[in-house]
Design a protein around this motif. Structure first.
Motif, short mmCIF file in Angstrom:
data_model
loop_
_atom_site.label_atom_id
_atom_site.label_comp_id
_atom_site.label_asym_id
_atom_site.label_seq_id
_atom_site.Cartn_x
_atom_site.Cartn_y
_atom_site.Cartn_z
N VAL A 1 0.82 -1.18 0.01
CA VAL A 1 -0.04 0.02 0.13
C VAL A 1 0.89 1.31 -0.04
O VAL A 1 0.58 2.22 -0.78
N ASP A 2 1.72 1.09 0.70
CA ASP A 2 2.98 2.33 0.73
C ASP A 2 3.54 2.68 -0.78
O ASP A 2 3.44 3.95 -1.00
N VAL A 3 3.72 1.91 -1.28
CA VAL A 3 4.27 1.70 -2.55
C VAL A 3 3.14 2.27 -3.82
O VAL A 3 3.57 3.22 -4.45
N GLY A 4 1.90 1.79 -3.40
CA GLY A 4 0.92 2.39 -4.15
C GLY A 4 0.64 3.60 -4.01
O GLY A 4 0.44 4.58 -5.05
N VAL A 5 0.85 4.13 -2.53
CA VAL A 5 0.45 5.55 -2.49
C VAL A 5 1.48 6.44 -2.96
O VAL A 5 1.28 7.62 -3.62
N ASP A 6 2.83 6.07 -3.09
CA ASP A 6 3.86 6.84 -3.52
C ASP A 6 3.78 6.78 -4.93
O ASP A 6 4.02 8.18 -5.64
N LEU A 7 3.20 5.90 -5.79
CA LEU A 7 3.11 5.77 -7.16
C LEU A 7 1.84 6.58 -7.86
O LEU A 7 2.21 7.36 -8.69
N ALA B 1 -2.88 5.79 -13.37
CA ALA B 1 -2.42 4.96 -14.41
C ALA B 1 -1.28 4.04 -14.05
O ALA B 1 -1.24 2.85 -14.97
N SER B 2 -0.53 4.31 -13.27
CA SER B 2 0.71 3.49 -12.78
C SER B 2 0.27 2.32 -11.82
O SER B 2 1.40 1.68 -11.44
N LEU B 3 -1.03 2.48 -11.30
CA LEU B 3 -1.44 1.57 -10.36
C LEU B 3 -1.64 0.05 -10.80
O LEU B 3 -2.74 -0.29 -10.42
N GLY B 4 -0.81 -0.63 -11.41
CA GLY B 4 -1.02 -2.10 -11.46
C GLY B 4 -0.15 -3.16 -10.48
O GLY B 4 0.70 -2.58 -10.11
N LEU B 5 -0.91 -4.14 -10.36
CA LEU B 5 -0.35 -5.05 -9.56
C LEU B 5 1.08 -5.30 -9.75
O LEU B 5 2.01 -5.34 -8.93
N THR C 1 -7.63 -8.54 -6.22
CA THR C 1 -7.82 -7.84 -7.60
C THR C 1 -7.13 -6.64 -7.47
O THR C 1 -6.78 -5.96 -6.28
N ARG C 2 -7.07 -5.87 -8.73
CA ARG C 2 -6.41 -4.53 -8.61
C ARG C 2 -7.41 -3.50 -8.00
O ARG C 2 -6.88 -2.52 -7.30
N HIS C 3 -8.64 -3.73 -8.10
CA HIS C 3 -9.62 -2.97 -7.44
C HIS C 3 -9.58 -2.87 -5.85
O HIS C 3 -9.47 -1.92 -5.31
N ALA C 4 -9.03 -4.01 -5.23
CA ALA C 4 -8.98 -4.20 -4.03
C ALA C 4 -7.84 -3.50 -3.34
O ALA C 4 -7.97 -2.72 -2.35
N SER D 1 -8.37 0.42 -3.61
CA SER D 1 -9.41 0.62 -2.38
C SER D 1 -8.43 0.88 -1.09
O SER D 1 -8.64 1.83 -0.48
N ALA D 2 -7.57 0.07 -0.98
CA ALA D 2 -6.82 0.08 -0.01
C ALA D 2 -5.84 1.37 -0.15
O ALA D 2 -5.53 2.03 1.11
N ILE D 3 -5.37 1.92 -1.09
CA ILE D 3 -4.67 2.91 -1.23
C ILE D 3 -5.53 4.15 -1.11
O ILE D 3 -5.33 5.23 -0.53
#
Length: 211
Positions: free
Chosen positions: A12-18, A25-29, A49-52, A55-57
């Protein structure tokens, strides 16, 4: 379990940074796994899933925005003044964290029901912020019933929110700067067009201050 929670939070931390730097657009698994230094399949152990994962991000964004609202709130201020502070905080957050702001309200992308049972659905992060807006509109209407629309407070709050969100999005796209003849639009500069726009938005939904 602790190791799993640690990896989950790191993803999640990495997703937030991205999302902060590169947008949704950068938020692929796979991309998040690569930046986290784990195998491509690792995220699916925590996010089916990517949606899940999105949602956490997004939940992190709502927590951040909620804390900003709380820090900016003056409990002794009038409901209208508190609504103005909330509106300014909202516009500032949208401007400073555009990628996260874009993600947070894309419920067409966010399927929070896919979250593991120990993590609350995303609606439990979004609805309290709107309920707070409704509460302030209700209090303002009680103080100045002649100034506010006769529509239910939730409808007035939704209209006010829609207006603010539209302003935030048009600002991000440069449209407001174009039509108002000012760039950049700031939230603190003296005699700024955005300041006048915000006053007009509040007057439209809450009634003029001088009324």
């Amino acid at each position: 379990m602790e190791l799993g929670n640690s990896l989950r939070e790191r993803l999640v931390d990495v997703g937030v940074d991205l999302v902060m730097t590169d947008g949704t657009a950068s938020l692929g698994l796979r991309e998040i796994a690569r930046h986290a230094g784990v195998s491509h399949g690792a995220p699916r152990r925590y996010f089916p899933t990517r949606h899940a994962l999105l949602s956490a991000i997004a939940r992190r964004g709502f927590a951040d925005l909620g804390s900003r609202f709380e820090a900016a709130t003056d409990e002794d201020a009038s409901p209208r003044d508190r609504l103005e502070t909330l509106a300014r905080t909202y516009l500032r957050y949208a401007w400073e964290h555009r990628g996260m702001f874009e993600l947070m309200f894309r419920h067409d992308l966010l399927n929070s029901e896919e979250q593991p049972s120990e993590h609350p659905p995303l609606r439990e992060a979004t609805l309290p912020l709107f309920a707070h807006l409704v509460d302030l509109v209700t209090r303002h209407a009680a103080e100045r019933p002649a100034a506010v629309s006769s529509a239910p407070p939730a409808v007035v709050a939704a209209a006010l929110w829609s207006n603010l969100h539209g302003a935030a999005q048009l600002r991000a796209w440069g449209s407001l700067q174009l039509v108002l003849g000012a760039a950049p639009l700031e939230t603190s500069a003296a005699d700024d067009p955005l300041d006048r726009l915000l006053a007009a938005v509040l007057d439209a939904h809450l009634g003029p201050v001088s009324e």
